[in-house]
Design a protein around this motif. Sequence first.
Motif, PDB file in Angstrom:
ATOM      1  N   ALA A 203       3.746  13.463   3.578  1.00 24.11           N
ATOM      2  CA  ALA A 203       3.532  12.085   4.014  1.00 24.11           C
ATOM      3  C   ALA A 203       2.498  11.396   3.123  1.00 24.11           C
ATOM      4  CB  ALA A 203       3.071  12.068   5.464  1.00 24.11           C
ATOM      5  N   ARG A 204       1.444  12.099   2.849  1.00 21.89           N
ATOM      6  CA  ARG A 204       0.344  11.515   2.100  1.00 21.89           C
ATOM      7  C   ARG A 204       0.760  11.120   0.673  1.00 21.89           C
ATOM      8  NH1 ARG A 204      -3.222  15.506  -0.445  1.00 21.89           N
ATOM      9  NH2 ARG A 204      -1.296  15.361  -1.650  1.00 21.89           N
ATOM     10  N   ASP A 205       1.599  11.962   0.056  1.00 22.12           N
ATOM     11  CA  ASP A 205       2.042  11.656  -1.305  1.00 22.12           C
ATOM     12  C   ASP A 205       2.843  10.359  -1.359  1.00 22.12           C
ATOM     13  OD1 ASP A 205       0.783  13.704  -2.509  1.00 22.12           O
ATOM     14  OD2 ASP A 205       2.589  14.690  -3.281  1.00 22.12           O
ATOM     15  N   ALA A 206       3.529  10.042  -0.281  1.00 20.56           N
ATOM     16  CA  ALA A 206       4.266   8.774  -0.259  1.00 20.56           C
ATOM     17  C   ALA A 206       3.338   7.623   0.090  1.00 20.56           C
ATOM     18  CB  ALA A 206       5.410   8.861   0.758  1.00 20.56           C
ATOM     19  N   GLN A 207       2.388   7.898   0.990  1.00 16.94           N
ATOM     20  CA  GLN A 207       1.492   6.835   1.464  1.00 16.94           C
ATOM     21  C   GLN A 207       0.582   6.301   0.371  1.00 16.94           C
ATOM     22  OE1 GLN A 207      -0.178   9.145   4.555  1.00 16.94           O
ATOM     23  NE2 GLN A 207       1.307   8.454   6.084  1.00 16.94           N
ATOM     24  N   VAL A 208       0.224   7.166  -0.540  1.00 20.36           N
ATOM     25  CA  VAL A 208      -0.733   6.763  -1.562  1.00 20.36           C
ATOM     26  C   VAL A 208      -0.109   5.766  -2.548  1.00 20.36           C
ATOM     27  CG1 VAL A 208      -0.260   8.530  -3.313  1.00 20.36           C
ATOM     28  CG2 VAL A 208      -2.596   7.773  -2.919  1.00 20.36           C
ATOM     29  N   LEU A 209       1.220   5.694  -2.566  1.00 20.25           N
ATOM     30  CA  LEU A 209       1.900   4.937  -3.624  1.00 20.25           C
ATOM     31  C   LEU A 209       1.713   3.430  -3.500  1.00 20.25           C
ATOM     32  CD1 LEU A 209       5.121   7.121  -3.738  1.00 20.25           C
ATOM     33  CD2 LEU A 209       3.320   7.000  -5.487  1.00 20.25           C
ATOM     34  N   ILE A 210       1.689   2.924  -2.274  1.00 24.91           N
ATOM     35  CA  ILE A 210       1.566   1.468  -2.123  1.00 24.91           C
ATOM     36  C   ILE A 210       0.189   0.971  -2.559  1.00 24.91           C
ATOM     37  CG2 ILE A 210       1.476  -0.389  -0.407  1.00 24.91           C
ATOM     38  CD1 ILE A 210       3.994   0.806   0.819  1.00 24.91           C
ATOM     39  N   PRO A 211      -0.901   1.576  -2.076  1.00 19.33           N
ATOM     40  CA  PRO A 211      -2.208   1.156  -2.608  1.00 19.33           C
ATOM     41  C   PRO A 211      -2.335   1.427  -4.104  1.00 19.33           C
ATOM     42  CG  PRO A 211      -2.441   3.009  -1.065  1.00 19.33           C
ATOM     43  CD  PRO A 211      -1.043   2.517  -0.953  1.00 19.33           C
ATOM     44  N   LEU A 212      -1.686   2.484  -4.568  1.00 20.09           N
ATOM     45  CA  LEU A 212      -1.773   2.810  -5.994  1.00 20.09           C
ATOM     46  C   LEU A 212      -1.150   1.699  -6.834  1.00 20.09           C
ATOM     47  CD1 LEU A 212      -2.753   4.930  -7.933  1.00 20.09           C
ATOM     48  CD2 LEU A 212      -0.612   6.184  -7.620  1.00 20.09           C
ATOM     49  N   ARG A 213       0.016   1.255  -6.436  1.00 19.26           N
ATOM     50  CA  ARG A 213       0.669   0.172  -7.173  1.00 19.26           C
ATOM     51  C   ARG A 213      -0.208  -1.079  -7.163  1.00 19.26           C
ATOM     52  NH1 ARG A 213       4.461  -3.757  -4.568  1.00 19.26           N
ATOM     53  NH2 ARG A 213       5.181  -5.144  -6.235  1.00 19.26           N
ATOM     54  N   GLU A 214      -0.763  -1.389  -5.996  1.00 14.99           N
ATOM     55  CA  GLU A 214      -1.573  -2.605  -5.916  1.00 14.99           C
ATOM     56  C   GLU A 214      -2.813  -2.507  -6.783  1.00 14.99           C
ATOM     57  OE1 GLU A 214      -2.032  -3.949  -1.901  1.00 14.99           O
ATOM     58  OE2 GLU A 214       0.152  -4.143  -1.672  1.00 14.99           O
ATOM     59  N   ALA A 215      -3.338  -1.295  -6.914  1.00 17.73           N
ATOM     60  CA  ALA A 215      -4.508  -1.113  -7.773  1.00 17.73           C
ATOM     61  C   ALA A 215      -4.128  -1.192  -9.243  1.00 17.73           C
ATOM     62  CB  ALA A 215      -5.170   0.231  -7.474  1.00 17.73           C
ATOM     63  N   MET A 216      -2.899  -0.845  -9.565  1.00 14.59           N
ATOM     64  CA  MET A 216      -2.488  -0.805 -10.969  1.00 14.59           C
ATOM     65  C   MET A 216      -2.063  -2.173 -11.494  1.00 14.59           C
ATOM     66  SD  MET A 216      -0.311   2.689 -11.214  1.00 14.59           S
ATOM     67  CE  MET A 216      -0.969   3.794 -12.455  1.00 14.59           C
ATOM     68  N   ILE A 217      -1.501  -2.989 -10.633  1.00 16.88           N
ATOM     69  CA  ILE A 217      -0.943  -4.262 -11.086  1.00 16.88           C
ATOM     70  C   ILE A 217      -1.964  -5.104 -11.868  1.00 16.88           C
ATOM     71  CG2 ILE A 217      -0.124  -6.506 -10.240  1.00 16.88           C
ATOM     72  CD1 ILE A 217       1.694  -4.948  -8.319  1.00 16.88           C
ATOM     73  N   PRO A 218      -3.203  -5.238 -11.381  1.00 17.14           N
ATOM     74  CA  PRO A 218      -4.155  -6.024 -12.173  1.00 17.14           C
ATOM     75  C   PRO A 218      -4.378  -5.456 -13.576  1.00 17.14           C
ATOM     76  CG  PRO A 218      -5.021  -5.600  -9.969  1.00 17.14           C
ATOM     77  CD  PRO A 218      -3.779  -4.792 -10.102  1.00 17.14           C
ATOM     78  N   HIS A 219      -4.347  -4.141 -13.690  1.00 18.76           N
ATOM     79  CA  HIS A 219      -4.519  -3.529 -15.016  1.00 18.76           C
ATOM     80  C   HIS A 219      -3.342  -3.867 -15.918  1.00 18.76           C
ATOM     81  CE1 HIS A 219      -7.429  -1.056 -12.771  1.00 18.76           C
ATOM     82  NE2 HIS A 219      -8.008  -0.866 -13.946  1.00 18.76           N
TER      83      HIS A 219
END
Length: 628
Positions: A203-219
């Motif tokens: 579950a956690r491996d999937a959950q981390v993806l949405i915040p991860l994408r949001e953190a990456m987009i500005p970069h």
Amino acid sequence: MPETHPHKSAANTKSSTARRFTLRPPGETPKPTIRKNSRAAAVQTMSENYLVVTDHETLHLACDQLRQAEAIGADCETTELDPHDGDLRLLQLSVPNQTFIFDFHKLPPNPDTYRPVKLLLEDTRRKVISHNSKFEQKWLKHKLGIELQTIFDTQLAGTLIDYSVSHNLENTAKKYLNLTLDKSLQTSNWQGELSEEQLQYAARDAQVLIPLREAMIPHLVQNGLVRVAQLEFEAVAVLADIELNGIFIDREMWASHLALVLHQHEIISRELQQILAAGARQTTLFGETDINLNSHPQILSALKQMGVPLESATRENVLLPLKDEYPVVAKLLDYRGVEKNVSGYGQNWLDSIKISTDRVHPDFTQIGAPTGRTSCSNPNVQQVPTTKEYRQCFRAPAGRSLVITDYSQIELRILAQLSQDPGLLHAFRSGADLHRMTASHVFNVPPDQVAKEQRDFAKRLNFGVVYGIGAQRLSNMTGTPLEEAEATLTKYFATYRQLDEHLRAAAQDAVNNRSCRTMSGRLVRYNFDPSDRQAVSSVRRQGRNAPIQGTGADIFKRSLRLVYDALRGTSAQIVNIIHDEIVVECGQDDAQAISEIVSAKMTEAATEYITDVPMLAEPAICKEWVKG
DNA sequence: GTGAAGGGCCAC
DNA sequence: AAACGTGGCCCTTCAC
């Protein structure tokens, strides 16, 4: 495309249907595998909020809830790495407040069951986020017939932002979310009854993806990488497909050629051993025992004792000039040739053929080089010798054909575009033979009087320039004196003055900016010590080459997607790609039509980038992977 | 035993 | 270190 302003997910507010789910009581939740820190806390809370889907009705409800999100984190747990070999055990789909774990060992096997999942994941209005999405795409396609359409790949995004570090989920979560993930369960047994810890991990491996994408987009936005990210994301499905398809190898043909080579190997080994024993036995350190013909130190010392003038290298180009004078050198070169074939293109390839498909299924690394080129391994089908004996083993199965299409001189055409050199532009626009034209200028002869050797020389010169060749190397390569090589280069750049200027500027920019870009905006960074002269000149050469090679990769990846889309629903499938060449296998009656589609789409892709030079993609219809 | 490093060589 | 770019694979040597 990664949005510049990610908006809040619609699924942030729980739907009424969610209340009907029986969520696990917090008390039953195992100890979180995520260590605490400020941002981890949010994810940790979410990871307790997952639901295992084991029946048809819950599956429907889960999809209803997931449908409300604009982005879904997706991850798979499987019993093997290759979909041909194992089971898809879990599919975890996560939105900000809920994670569903589909357990395919418990869900009914009827494919209709998965229709809501298919509709959900194939909807282009919704982005599916995963880390190394090629993996998810292969499993979903092979097992469930689902093809993800609109994706965000956090691994590819991380690689685009910084090629220099490895981007497993653990590193990436640490870097962008300051989250410490424990990946120890990744390779646990996903076969039987799953523990709470395993479900938690999944579950956690999937959950981390949405915040991860949001953190990456500005970069991505700040680094100007949005276009290239989109380009890469769209190519994932194609690589997933190619890996699944595999490429057919004629086992018997390969084996019979191997038998021949093994026989030669035996003879040549014995002959080489005899020559070496006669010439160097008394003085070798190895006594009466045979010299290991694959040992460079042993071979070097033996050759030296036989009077062969060598320093420390025994490379082919060092040995080549010595082979007429020293029979042992000629024999060694023969030996190296058969040894390479036996060790690199022998039983190992037969062993890599998958029994269930009769094909080899290599692994492609989508961004395998900092320039954006794809690399390939296990086996590397991008390095099969071009000789007929090997290439003819890669053939179309009965009733099918191969359509082999490659770009004509793509890198030189890109160079013409980038430099805007009038001579290069004119050569390509007029359809003239560039190599002949170059030879004409360098050797001061009319184009129609250029000799074959002169044209060959000019061809090597043209390609050498792309790599940033120097006078020394040119001299060694062509066997001309250094002064003559210098004069040739001077003449060359006097002919193509704007090219010269462009390459100088590109080299300088790479040093000044410590980076360069391809036409898609792909960023190639250089870390070096400015006081290290060798490092600086290396960066200068890379800075000349990377925009060319990398733009080639941009164009090629764009063409992959266009070709893939255009071939959907036909008898054709892409079976191999080699930097500027696409190999398609299709029904033999469709080959003509397919070849026209492939070359049209490849041309279309190139034209999106290259506007001032005609771009040609030349198809050939063959039974074997041998053009012409 | 394992793995990194180096040499060599295959592809584009 | 052939001062020509990008990869992967095989083999041996050598350190741990």
